[in-house]
Design a protein around this motif. Structure first.
Motif, PDB file in Angstrom:
ATOM      1  N   GLY A   1       0.982  -1.218  -0.011  1.00  0.00           N
ATOM      2  CA  GLY A   1      -0.317   0.146   0.095  1.00  0.00           C
ATOM      3  C   GLY A   1       0.961   1.284   0.082  1.00  0.00           C
TER       4      GLY A   1
ATOM      5  N   VAL B   1      -2.751   6.022  -1.686  1.00  0.00           N
ATOM      6  CA  VAL B   1      -3.744   4.551  -1.748  1.00  0.00           C
ATOM      7  C   VAL B   1      -5.146   5.934  -2.144  1.00  0.00           C
ATOM      8  CG1 VAL B   1      -4.724   2.443  -0.653  1.00  0.00           C
ATOM      9  CG2 VAL B   1      -2.469   2.985  -0.785  1.00  0.00           C
ATOM     10  N   ILE B   2      -5.058   6.089  -1.434  1.00  0.00           N
ATOM     11  CA  ILE B   2      -6.500   6.983  -1.314  1.00  0.00           C
ATOM     12  C   ILE B   2      -6.220   7.351  -2.506  1.00  0.00           C
ATOM     13  CG2 ILE B   2      -4.864   9.025  -0.535  1.00  0.00           C
ATOM     14  CD1 ILE B   2      -8.188   9.821   1.174  1.00  0.00           C
TER      15      ILE B   2
ATOM     16  N   SER C   1      -6.891  -2.572  10.027  1.00  0.00           N
ATOM     17  CA  SER C   1      -7.933  -1.954   9.780  1.00  0.00           C
ATOM     18  C   SER C   1      -8.977  -1.931  10.076  1.00  0.00           C
ATOM     19  CB  SER C   1      -7.611  -2.133   7.936  1.00  0.00           C
ATOM     20  OG  SER C   1      -7.196  -1.574   7.004  1.00  0.00           O
TER      21      SER C   1
ATOM     22  N   HIS D   1      -3.178   5.830   7.590  1.00  0.00           N
ATOM     23  CA  HIS D   1      -3.661   6.702   6.890  1.00  0.00           C
ATOM     24  C   HIS D   1      -4.674   6.172   6.776  1.00  0.00           C
ATOM     25  CE1 HIS D   1       0.658   5.403   5.051  1.00  0.00           C
ATOM     26  NE2 HIS D   1       0.527   3.880   5.502  1.00  0.00           N
TER      27      HIS D   1
ATOM     28  N   ASP E   1      -7.662   5.560   3.968  1.00  0.00           N
ATOM     29  CA  ASP E   1      -7.891   4.194   3.551  1.00  0.00           C
ATOM     30  C   ASP E   1      -8.153   3.077   4.174  1.00  0.00           C
ATOM     31  OD1 ASP E   1      -5.901   5.000   1.575  1.00  0.00           O
ATOM     32  OD2 ASP E   1      -4.401   4.857   2.437  1.00  0.00           O
TER      33      ASP E   1
ATOM     34  N   ASN F   1      -6.290   2.817   7.513  1.00  0.00           N
ATOM     35  CA  ASN F   1      -5.278   1.971   7.851  1.00  0.00           C
ATOM     36  C   ASN F   1      -4.938   2.826   8.894  1.00  0.00           C
ATOM     37  OD1 ASN F   1      -2.565   1.071   6.552  1.00  0.00           O
ATOM     38  ND2 ASN F   1      -3.504   0.400   7.673  1.00  0.00           N
TER      39      ASN F   1
ATOM     40  N   GLU G   1      -1.773  -3.456   5.193  1.00  0.00           N
ATOM     41  CA  GLU G   1      -0.587  -2.840   4.007  1.00  0.00           C
ATOM     42  C   GLU G   1       0.428  -3.963   4.342  1.00  0.00           C
ATOM     43  OE1 GLU G   1       0.351   1.052   3.865  1.00  0.00           O
ATOM     44  OE2 GLU G   1       1.042   0.896   5.730  1.00  0.00           O
TER      45      GLU G   1
END
Ligand code: ZN
Length: 459
Positions: free
Chosen positions: A141, A145-146, A338, A368, A371, A373, A409
């Motif tokens: 990731g 990633v967004i 996540s 993140h 995401d 995450n 990730e």
């Protein structure tokens, strides 16, 4: 040369197949002792045919930068390194694709396509050593990633060698291609357990011409989610980073005497690094400032500092990226998980209250956010009170309770094998094992990773 514990006939066959420099023997506690270094897909196929016949297990090796111990030896595996297969075969500017051999280093590929005005939109800290084959095998990731998705979203085609030596060349360049099963997806994120990736086709994007970065202070989790949606809706598709630091992270990294001066005062509930990547430097900069100004008026942002130069941008990112600093605090464990945005605040509260029982706890949260995450750094400043297992149990039980994912990730590898059942149902695990058994019936490809052979589908 006789190597104790290994099949000398097999080693001799492999030496003949791979030629000079094709087989290296070293003694390492973690990595395999025997490293095979093929130079072509045909040699990889030959290695797999020989090892299949001899029931010799293999660990495919990329840049060895993963954090889930997917690359370690568990049962006398040979390492299969693609470090001599690094060619950039084609940068296709018409179709905006890059075709590479799997041993190519991410940063090398990024720089090569940038010269043609194109972007390979994968980016993370290990960019200087991670290989594209390893990135595909772990579905890596990272920071953007967004905007651009995980490795899975950037890969258009793969060439893979199966356990029996069959070469499956599926180097698709087309964005739309619905011709039966999407075979490449079976191998992306499979951590080398289903086949060895030898070549890839990656999707390229136009190189951004504008970059806007700001650090924001936010008062509540509700405002944080409001801000994420606000930025996403008003940035015309250019939002590329939404990195959140809980206050303990920010305050420690910018503490007195550290390398980083605090661009915003301590004491806020959250700090957010936002970034947009666009194509019109002047317009994008104006829009970025307007959108942030309106977010302040709407009460979503309490304080803000905008970067006005590349060095200011770098200084903001360095605060977010200086994660190694936390190892100075005492024995700690980094976690990568996540959870959905609607459960995230309660999840973090649950972890915090669990950590209250630990003497001098270290509880750092960042991630993140766009995401789903989160990264957690948990431990204690009292070394004698450090309990590795208890911390793992706290995190993974809480992830399970909130319906999250035990790996966001970094994959499962060996480290999270015993946690996989918390995020996957028995039916899902049985389906995974059915694929593994079909594609690798002798279990020679990265055995003991993701799941243990003797216990598929438990839990
Ligand atoms: Zn990360």
């Amino acid at each position: 040369m006789v190597t104790p514990g290994y099949d000398e006939t097999l080693l001799q066959q492999l030496r003949e197949l791979l030629g000079d420099g094709g087989l290296r023997i070293e003694h390492d506690e973690v990595l395999p002792d025997v490293i095979l270094r093929p130079q072509t897909t045909e040699q990889v196929a030959g290695v797999l045919r020989l090892c299949s016949a001899a029931a010799q297990p293999l660990v495919p090796l990329g840049g060895r930068t993963g954090l889930a111990n997917g690359h370690v030896q568990t049962c006398g595996e040979f390492g299969l390194s693609l470090e001599r297969m690094t060619a950039i075969e084609e940068i296709d500017t018409h179709n905006r694709t890059l075709t590479v051999q799997a041993g190519c280093i991410l940063q090398v590929a990024v720089e090569a396509v940038a010269e043609k005005g194109l972007l390979l939109p994968l980016d993370f800290g290990a960019r200087g050593s991670a290989t594209l084959g390893g990135i595909a095998a772990t579905n890596a990731g990272g920071n953007r990633v967004i905007r651009y998705g995980m490795a899975r979203d950037v890969i258009l085609g793969l060439e893979v060698v199966l356990a029996d030596g069959t070469v499956v060349t599926s180097l698709n360049k087309m964005l739309k291609n619905n011709t039966g099963y999407d075979i490449k997806q079976w191998f992306i994120g499979a951590e080398g357990t289903l086949g060895v990736i030898t070549r890839l086709v990656l999707r390229l994007r136009p190189l951004p011409r504008s970059e806007n970065t700001a650090l924001l202070a936010v008062d509540s989790f509700e405002a944080l989610i409001g801000l994420l949606h606000w930025m996403d809706e008003r940035s015309a598709g250019t939002l590329s980073g939404f990195e959140v630091m809980w206050p303990e992270f920010y305050q420690y990294i910018t503490r007195e005497g550290s390398l980083h001066r605090p661009p915003l005062p301590h004491g806020s509930a959250f700090y957010v690094l936002v970034e947009t990547l666009g194509s019109e430097p002047e317009l994008d900069g104006e829009r970025f400032e307007t959108v942030l100004g309106e977010a302040m008026e709407a009460g979503l942002v309490a304080d803000a500092v905008l970067a006005h130069s590349q060095s200011e941008r770098n200084a903001l990112w360095e605060i977010r990226d200086d994660v190694l600093e936390f190892f100075k605090l005492g024995p700690i464990i980094p976690f990568d998980i996540s959870v959905t945005l609607d459960t995230m605040e309660a999840f973090v509260e649950h972890i915090r209250s669990g950590m209250a029982a630990v003497p001098e706890p270290v509880c750092i949260v960042f991630g993140h956010l766009g995401d789903s995450n989160l990264h957690l750094i948990l431990g204690t400043k009292t070394a004698a009170a450090f309990d590795h297992e208890a911390l793992g149990t706290l995190v993974y039980e809480t992830v399970q309770r909130y319906g999250g994912s035990v790996s966001a990730e970094h994959g499962i590898g060996l480290s999270k094998r015993d946690q996989l059942h918390r995020s996957r149902s028995a039916a899902e695990l049985q389906l995974m094992w059915a694929m593994k058994s079909q594609l690798d019936p002798n279990n020679i490809l990265n055995p003991n990773k993701i799941f243990a052979a003797e216990t598929p589908g438990r839990g």
